[in-house]
Design an enzyme around this catalytic site. Structure first.
Site, PDB file in Angstrom:
ATOM      1  N   ARG A 181       0.851  -1.197   0.000  1.00 23.80           N
ATOM      2  CA  ARG A 181       0.000   0.000   0.000  1.00 23.80           C
ATOM      3  C   ARG A 181       0.889   1.250   0.000  1.00 23.80           C
ATOM      4  NH1 ARG A 181      -5.054   1.556  -1.410  1.00 23.80           N
ATOM      5  NH2 ARG A 181      -6.176   2.725   0.182  1.00 23.80           N
ATOM      6  N   THR A 207      -9.402   0.205  -9.933  1.00 27.18           N
ATOM      7  CA  THR A 207      -8.491  -0.729  -9.291  1.00 27.18           C
ATOM      8  C   THR A 207      -8.538  -1.952 -10.185  1.00 27.18           C
ATOM      9  OG1 THR A 207      -8.962   0.187  -7.091  1.00 27.18           O
ATOM     10  CG2 THR A 207      -8.263  -2.092  -7.129  1.00 27.18           C
ATOM     11  N   THR A 235      -3.956  -0.991  -7.334  1.00 29.58           N
ATOM     12  CA  THR A 235      -4.740   0.225  -7.585  1.00 29.58           C
ATOM     13  C   THR A 235      -3.883   1.461  -7.796  1.00 29.58           C
ATOM     14  OG1 THR A 235      -6.599   1.539  -6.748  1.00 29.58           O
ATOM     15  CG2 THR A 235      -5.000   0.816  -5.125  1.00 29.58           C
ATOM     16  N   ASN A 270      -6.155   4.137  -7.461  1.00 35.25           N
ATOM     17  CA  ASN A 270      -7.356   4.787  -6.922  1.00 35.25           C
ATOM     18  C   ASN A 270      -8.298   5.200  -8.046  1.00 35.25           C
ATOM     19  OD1 ASN A 270      -9.059   5.456  -4.833  1.00 35.25           O
ATOM     20  ND2 ASN A 270      -8.333   7.541  -4.689  1.00 35.25           N
ATOM     21  N   ASP A 300      -7.858   8.253  -0.201  1.00 34.15           N
ATOM     22  CA  ASP A 300      -8.436   7.181   0.625  1.00 34.15           C
ATOM     23  C   ASP A 300      -8.289   7.484   2.119  1.00 34.15           C
ATOM     24  OD1 ASP A 300      -9.629   5.565  -1.211  1.00 34.15           O
ATOM     25  OD2 ASP A 300      -8.020   4.095  -1.324  1.00 34.15           O
ATOM     26  N   SER A 319      -7.964   0.959   3.036  1.00 35.36           N
ATOM     27  CA  SER A 319      -8.390   0.430   1.732  1.00 35.36           C
ATOM     28  C   SER A 319      -9.595  -0.494   1.919  1.00 35.36           C
ATOM     29  CB  SER A 319      -7.224  -0.357   1.126  1.00 35.36           C
ATOM     30  OG  SER A 319      -7.640  -1.051  -0.025  1.00 35.36           O
ATOM     31  N   SER A 320     -10.286  -0.746   0.826  1.00 35.52           N
ATOM     32  CA  SER A 320     -11.321  -1.797   0.825  1.00 35.52           C
ATOM     33  C   SER A 320     -10.898  -3.005   0.009  1.00 35.52           C
ATOM     34  CB  SER A 320     -12.626  -1.258   0.235  1.00 35.52           C
ATOM     35  OG  SER A 320     -13.209  -0.352   1.119  1.00 35.52           O
ATOM     36  N   GLY A 369     -13.513  -1.868  -7.198  1.00 36.53           N
ATOM     37  CA  GLY A 369     -14.852  -1.320  -6.992  1.00 36.53           C
ATOM     38  C   GLY A 369     -15.011  -0.462  -5.757  1.00 36.53           C
ATOM     39  N   GLY A 370     -13.905   0.119  -5.235  1.00 38.20           N
ATOM     40  CA  GLY A 370     -14.019   1.035  -4.099  1.00 38.20           C
ATOM     41  C   GLY A 370     -14.719   0.379  -2.926  1.00 38.20           C
TER      42      GLY A 370
END
Ligand code: GLY
Length: 574
Positions: free
Chosen positions: A111, A384, A402, A404, A426, A455-456, A475-476
């Site tokens: 990340r 992503t 990603t 973003n 984010d 993050s998701s 997909g956020g």
């Protein structure tokens, strides 16, 4: 940090350090449930990714003697070339690895991090309002990238081939070119005006300043040179030396705040995945700084006592939505970077906690989100990419990567060939203030120097004694609910083609509405849900881009599925 919204009984335990709690909850090595019968191998490999060229590259590296981890390095690098809307060496990601020989699961956290000069209020204007343009467009929106460090780490620690070999196909694609596909074109139309602000990005990705038509050949010689440098000299060629100087100079000349020290300080983190049992399956998934695993665990724990597979559809959707509502509420309140924030992970993922949440659910009536104390937060990521790999030895990778928003920050430093992410968005730019999607943030995810933004992304494995699977999607904030529906469909006995194609619905606590893909629910089902007090909102377009692989040990059957929503994706078993 305080946990005012947890039941009183569990509140006292919430001050445990995250690491200690996590050690009690999960094990690095999963149980025998995760393992195929001794010596059994699938003998075939499966790769499903968002781009047919990336899937082919993965198989090319397997054919050259690579394992699933080498293939993941190659697919990650290839996607960074051919799908710049979604991921790239200017971004980051999570790679979940399963090594069959010793049944090891590990989460490689690449990340992005906030630069050292970042401050909690860096996107606020003189009136204290969030400047959305600064937060998402241009170099001030970019975190320090983790993509190159991530793939180099995987190659060095888990691969059978040198990094340089696994990077070759991506270098070839960047040099020889690739045709613009539907996603490149569609997403570029959405971001072209911002890309045009930056001459290097315009020259590299547009054609005569315009969005290229589908089929146009795009060559990225500067990106090929960047990857070639890494192939020759390893990741230090990216994070230090002449290249890093050029990158930092480009960022700062355009208003960014990166320093050479930020790049030199970037480190990959290996983390223990979240691991939970659900109806005889073991699910291994993403820990913080992803919110995905904790939310998945909460939802599955809440619904486990109900036999939802046999329920009437409106009751099934209602229960899933009520579980989603509660998990997303907790996501916003508690979760952030585990290196910075104490989190009650053990409590949130426990069956006792789920029982408390379940007790507040009425089977015939929607809960009003306002009636649940707390805040809502959701990542704003809209683009992503995800891919899944199974090799012929039974190793697996689920990777979600990603930049973003589509095409990230749209900024490219001259001479580098890649866009920088806008992952800083984010973070919560202003705790308590609504973001671009009308959602609220919270202090656990406030900006701090060196911190990873929440993050998701939820790359996941599902194991039972007779099968194993990898899946995930972009997909956020919807990633978590898509992965949930995919896992439930796998557990229902369906194949990857079914998991990736399912009609999708989503609830994230706030806004208090069930979003559905067009035609996902029948008019009768919508009526039944509305009669229970739910609001149902059909979106204009579909969401997600899921890719999964499955190996059933009985009969040695390997299958893979690629989301039909984006036709460039490809699942290949070979
Ligand atoms: N940028 C999307 C996510 O990390 O969830």
């Amino acid at each position: 940090m305080r946990y005012p919204h947890l039941p009183k009984l569990v509140r006292h335990a919430c001050h445990l350090r995250f690491a200690a709690a996590l050690l009690l909850l999960i094990s690095w090595h999963t149980s025998a449930l995760a393992q195929a019968p001794a010596g059994q191998k699938p003998d075939q490999a499966a790769i499903a990714s968002a781009h047919y060229l990336a899937t082919e590259v993965g198989h090319e590296i397997l054919a050259a003697g690579g394992n699933a981890f080498d293939a993941a390095v190659a697919v990650s690098a290839a996607l960074a070339v051919v799908e710049p809307a979604s991921s790239g060496v200017g971004g980051g990601g999570f790679w979940l690895l399963h090594r069959a020989s010793d049944d090891m699961q590990v989460f490689v956290d690449g990340r992005e991090t906030a630069p050292a000069a970042a401050t909690a209020d860096m996107y606020l204007d003189a009136q204290g309002e969030v400047n959305r343009d600064l937060a998402v467009n241009g170099p001030l929106a970019a975190g320090i990238p983790g993509h190159i460090a991530g793939i180099a780490h995987i190659a060095e620690n888990y691969g059978a081939l040198p990094l340089a070999r696994s990077l070759q196909p991506a270098i070839r694609l960047a040099t020889q070119g690739f045709p613009v596909d539907e996603k490149y074109h569609t997403m570029m139309r959405y971001r072209a005006d911002v890309i045009r602000r930056w001459p290097a990005a315009t020259a590299a990705l547009l054609v005569d300043g315009e969005v290229p038509e589908i089929g146009t050949l795009i060559r990225l010689p500067d990106l090929a040179a960047t990857l070639q440098r890494v192939a020759a000299d390893g990741p230090t060629a990216f994070y230090s030396g002449d290249f890093a100087r050029q990158l930092v100079q480009g960022v700062r000349a355009a208003g960014g705040i990166w320093t050479l020290a930020d790049l030199a300080a970037y480190r990959i983190k290996e983390r223990a995945p979240i691991s939970l049992q659900y109806q005889g399956y073991r699910i291994v998934t993403a820990p913080p700084p992803s919110s995905g695993g904790v939310a998945l665990a909460e939802i599955l724990n809440i619904i486990e006592p109900y036999n939802i597979a046999d329920m009437e559809r409106s009751r099934q959707v209602h229960l899933l939505v009520e579980a989603m509502r509660r998990a997303y509420r907790d996501r916003g309140i508690y979760l952030g970077d585990p290196d910075f924030v104490d989190m009650p992970i053990r409590q949130l993922t426990s069956r006792d906690y789920a029982a408390g949440l379940r007790a507040s659910i009425r089977l015939d009536r929607a809960t009003d989100s306002e009636a649940l104390a707390g805040f809502a937060d959701s990542p704003k990521g809209m683009d992503t990419t995800h891919f899944s790999v199974l090799d012929a030895a039974g190793n697996m990778v689920a990777a979600t990567l990603t930049v973003n928003l589509p095409y990230g920050s749209a900024f490219m430093a001259p001479g580098t060939g890649f866009l920088l992410n806008n992952e800083m968005d984010d973070f919560s730019a202003k705790p308590g203030a609504p973001n671009a999607f009308g959602l609220l943030g919270y202090t656990a995810n406030a900006i701090e120097p060196g911190k990873r933004m929440l993050s998701s992304m939820t790359p996941s494995f599902v194991f039972r004694s007779d099968r194993q699977a990898a899946l995930g999607t972009p997909g956020g904030s919807r990633i978590i609910t898509m992965v949930l529906l995919g896992i439930l469909d796998m557990i229902a006995g369906n194949e990857p083609e079914s998991w990736v194609s399912l009609p999708r619905f989503h609830h994230q606590y706030q806004p208090d509405v069930i979003s559905i893909e067009p035609d996902a629910f029948s008019p009768e089902l919508i009526e039944q849900l509305e009669a229970m007090g739910h609001s149902v909102e059909a979106r204009d377009s579909t969401w997600g881009n899921m890719h999964g692989v499955l190996w059933k040990h009985d009969g040695n059957a390997v299958s893979a599925g690629s989301d039909p929503r984006w036709p460039s994706g490809r699942a290949v078993v070979r």
